[in-house]
Scaffold this active site. Structure first.
Site, PDB file in Angstrom:
ATOM      1  CG  ASP A  60      -0.516   2.791 -11.012  1.00 16.32           C
ATOM      2  OD1 ASP A  60      -1.112   2.251 -10.091  1.00 16.32           O
ATOM      3  OD2 ASP A  60       0.637   2.507 -11.289  1.00 16.32           O
ATOM      4  CE  LYS A  76       9.910   5.303 -13.744  1.00 21.69           C
ATOM      5  NZ  LYS A  76       8.415   5.349 -13.326  1.00 21.69           N
ATOM      6  CG  MET A  79       7.145  -0.460 -14.016  1.00 22.51           C
ATOM      7  SD  MET A  79       5.729   0.238 -14.980  1.00 22.51           S
ATOM      8  CE  MET A  79       5.483   1.895 -14.562  1.00 22.51           C
ATOM      9  CB  ALA A  80      11.169   1.236 -14.410  1.00 18.31           C
ATOM     10  N   GLY A 116      12.070   0.100  -8.665  1.00 15.20           N
ATOM     11  CA  GLY A 116      10.394  -0.173  -8.427  1.00 15.20           C
ATOM     12  C   GLY A 116       9.932  -1.445  -9.089  1.00 15.20           C
TER      13      GLY A 116
END
Length: 645
Positions: free
Chosen positions: A141, A47, A29-30, A27
């Site tokens: 989010d 993650k 950010m991870a 994704g």
């Protein structure tokens, strides 16, 4: 599971405890891996933050605080956080592994949901938010990527606390994260960087909008363009996109996504209560078929919603096959998976085995081709890029790079988007399409403007018709004297001829009243020539000269005018001059045979002058004759001659 090139982390043991099995997804950010917890012998989701984030000390510290806090949040509809830590340059989070798919996957594979299906998915999301808000958490989010549906049909919300950790990072490494998240940010998060439970209500409202329409309400070429719309534009009712949606769904979305937080549902609990009220008024949700390319998963979204906020709504999933009797759900938990009845053992012949092997080989080949077809071939999913305000060439290049075809649907005027830039696309930005699909774009024709037509020397009616034909309208009409334009015709317009105006703009008209009237000047006592010159100077014309007697005005001088002096006339009007012939005549008295003295006295008394003629002898001393004769009309003061005998 991703089938990309081998990842360096695969088979590595992270922090001496978590053996990485394979990569699940990557994704903004991870990267998420399936791993085995060697200490507890369980499968988990690992993650691992991207290096750009892991190198930021501020992010790491905040990430660790938020992860520890999120680990304390326990709810059936929240993805559990088991652990967090750092191993060298790796910053990681260990979570419950939810075998299934995200709502984003469902929308890509299935398209928009029905109102009933969307509300059934939203129900447990709001339950999770109710629990989180009660524990002092704000998710910040809420989006389809963070809502998971397990293979057993249970809905769970992921990544509590991560948005808050990422929001403190300012490096360019988070640009992709913001690009993927900004479509769901509340106005207060954009403007002031603050969030409370009402911010999650806003995000859940956007989620509901996207589930029933297949696209987010606000699109744009950049995160800033999208964020600007969140702050300055209301979220439209989803029925604008799908006219078949119930009015109640419009009301839910509109209330949840008010730009002013005080006008939204005050918290997730209030939103959930209203969602359940609306869901109860709609038909039961139909099962949702989601084809992932290998098996068909039927997500059962028809379970009854609980009445209280503390009860979970049942959602189940079964594989398609002969349907055994379904186990009854336990309150507050998911339905156990349906076990398929075991097929009785049968002895197979070699011929059957050969046929079976051939079928297996064909299935493997078909699956391989299907994997290519979905991942890299014409069956793969493509998100329509945001093309708003992009030049035509740039939009076409962006679509071509994605394997899509651009078609120009037409042009329309725009006050804000430059000519030949994209006004909108169909499908809209964020919609899912496939290679070779056509995306229709509507281009801007620029600002709609119309030139003021020439309306001079036209009547007001004709000028109004000309303005209407030019998509303008007649404004205020002002009358004004004009020496050259006949009365009733337009002298000028304001704005003037050729000025570019918005449609419907009023244009003021100045209309002639003809030449300005002038007063007849005072010409009394003037001689005829002088009087004529004065009248001509005033713009008037001597139309005739008339004579008349006057006891006060000398003969040859002007007594007056017709019309009278001081009368207001239009220029070039005719004026008659009245010229004096002197005083009016008077009759001469008859004094014949009257004694001289008496006759003279009478005539002089009338103002006449007397001249006497007499012979040498005047024995009678009387008037013998007179000239002029008695009764004759003569000017006053005339001389009368008398003959005396």
């Amino acid at each position: 599971m991703e089938t990309t090139a081998r990842d360096a982390l695969v088979d590595r043991v992270v922090d001496g405890r978590y053996r990485v099995r394979h990569r699940l997804a990557r994704g903004g950010m991870a990267t998420v891996y399936e791993a085995t917890d060697l200490r507890l012998d369980r499968t988990v989701a690992l993650k691992v933050m991207h290096p750009g984030l892991a190198e930021d000390p501020g992010f790491v510290a905040r990430f660790q605080r938020e992860a520890k806090a999120a680990a304390q949040l326990s709810h059936p509809h929240v993805v559990a956080v088991f652990d967090q830590g750092r191993d060298g340059d790796l910053v990681y989070l260990v979570m419950e592994l939810v075998a299934g798919r995200t709502v984003r996957d469902v929308l890509r594979a299935h398209g928009p949901l029905t109102a009933e299906q969307a509300l059934t998915v939203l129900d447990p999301v709001l339950e999770a938010l109710v629990a989180a808000h009660a524990a002092g958490f704000v998710h910040r989010d809420i989006k389809p990527e963070n809502v998971l549906i397990s293979d057993r049909g249970q809905v769970k919300v992921a990544d509590f606390g991560l948005a808050r950790a990422v929001s403190s990072v300012t490096s360019s490494s988070t640009q992709g994260v913001l690009m993927g998240t900004v479509a769901y940010l509340s106005p207060e998060q954009v403007e002031r960087g603050i969030a409370d439970p009402r911010s999650d209500v806003y995000g859940a409202g956007i989620l509901l909008y996207e589930m029933v329409t297949g696209a987010v309400p606000h699109g744009g070429a950049t995160p800033l363009a999208v964020a600007y719309q969140h702050v300055h534009a209301d979220v439209p009712p989803p029925s604008v996109v799908r006219a078949d949606l119930p009015r109640q769904v419009d009301e839910l979305v509109t209330r949840a996504t008010r730009r002013d937080p005080d006008e939204r549902f005050p918290d997730a609990a209030a939103f959930l209560r209203q969602v359940r009220t609306v869901a109860a008024s709609l038909p039961a949700a139909t099962p949702l078929d989601v084809d992932d390319g290998q098996t068909t998963l039927v997500v059962d979204l028809s379970g009854p919603a609980a009445v209280g906020l503390g009860h979970a709504t049942t959602r189940t999933a079964t594989q398609t096959s002969p349907q055994p009797r379904r186990p009854q759900p336990q309150p507050g938990g998911p339905v156990p998976p349906v076990r398929q009845p075991a097929a009785p053992f049968r002895r197979r012949r070699w011929g059957g085995m050969v046929i079976g092997l051939v079928v297996i080989a064909l299935l493997v080949a078909t699956a391989s081709y299907g994997g290519w077809w979905l991942a890299a071939g014409p069956g793969r999913s493509i998100d329509v890029p945001g093309l708003l305000d992009k030049p035509r060439d740039a939009a076409e290049a962006a679509l071509t790079d994605l394997g899509l075809v651009m078609a120009v649907a037409g042009q329309e005027y725009s006050e804000t988007i430059a000519k030949d830039h994209v006004v909108r696309t169909d499908p809209a930005g964020g919609s899912v399409v496939h290679p070779g699909d056509t995306v229709s774009v509507t281009l801007s024709a620029g600002q709609e403007r119309y030139g003021v037509p020439d309306v001079t020397a036209k009547s007001v009616a004709d000028a109004t018709a000309a303005l209407t034909a030019a998509n303008l309208q007649a404004g205020q009409v002002t009358e004004k004297y004009d020496e050259s334009v006949p009365a009733g015709l337009v002298i000028a317009s304001d704005p003037g001829k050729g000025t570019a105006l918005k449609p419907g703009t009023p244009v003021n008209l100045t209309v002639s009243k003809g030449p300005k009237p002038v007063p007849v000047p005072n010409v009394a006592g003037k001689d005829q020539a002088s009087a004529t010159a004065l009248l001509q100077k005033a713009g008037l014309v001597v139309s005739e000269v008339r004579e008349d007697y006057s006891a006060t005005v000398a003969a040859g001088s002007v007594i007056g005018t017709d019309p009278a002096i001081g009368t207001t006339l239009n220029k070039n009007s005719g004026v008659a001059l009245i010229v004096s012939k002197g005083p009016p005549p008077v009759p001469v008295p008859n004094v014949v045979d009257m004694p001289r003295e008496r006759a003279v006295s009478l005539l002089e008394g009338k103002g006449f002058k007397v001249v006497e003629h007499e012979g040498l002898v005047t024995p009678l001393d009387r008037v013998w004759s007179q000239d002029p004769a008695g009764g004759t009309l003569v000017p006053p003061g005339s001389t009368i001659t008398l003959t005396i005998v």
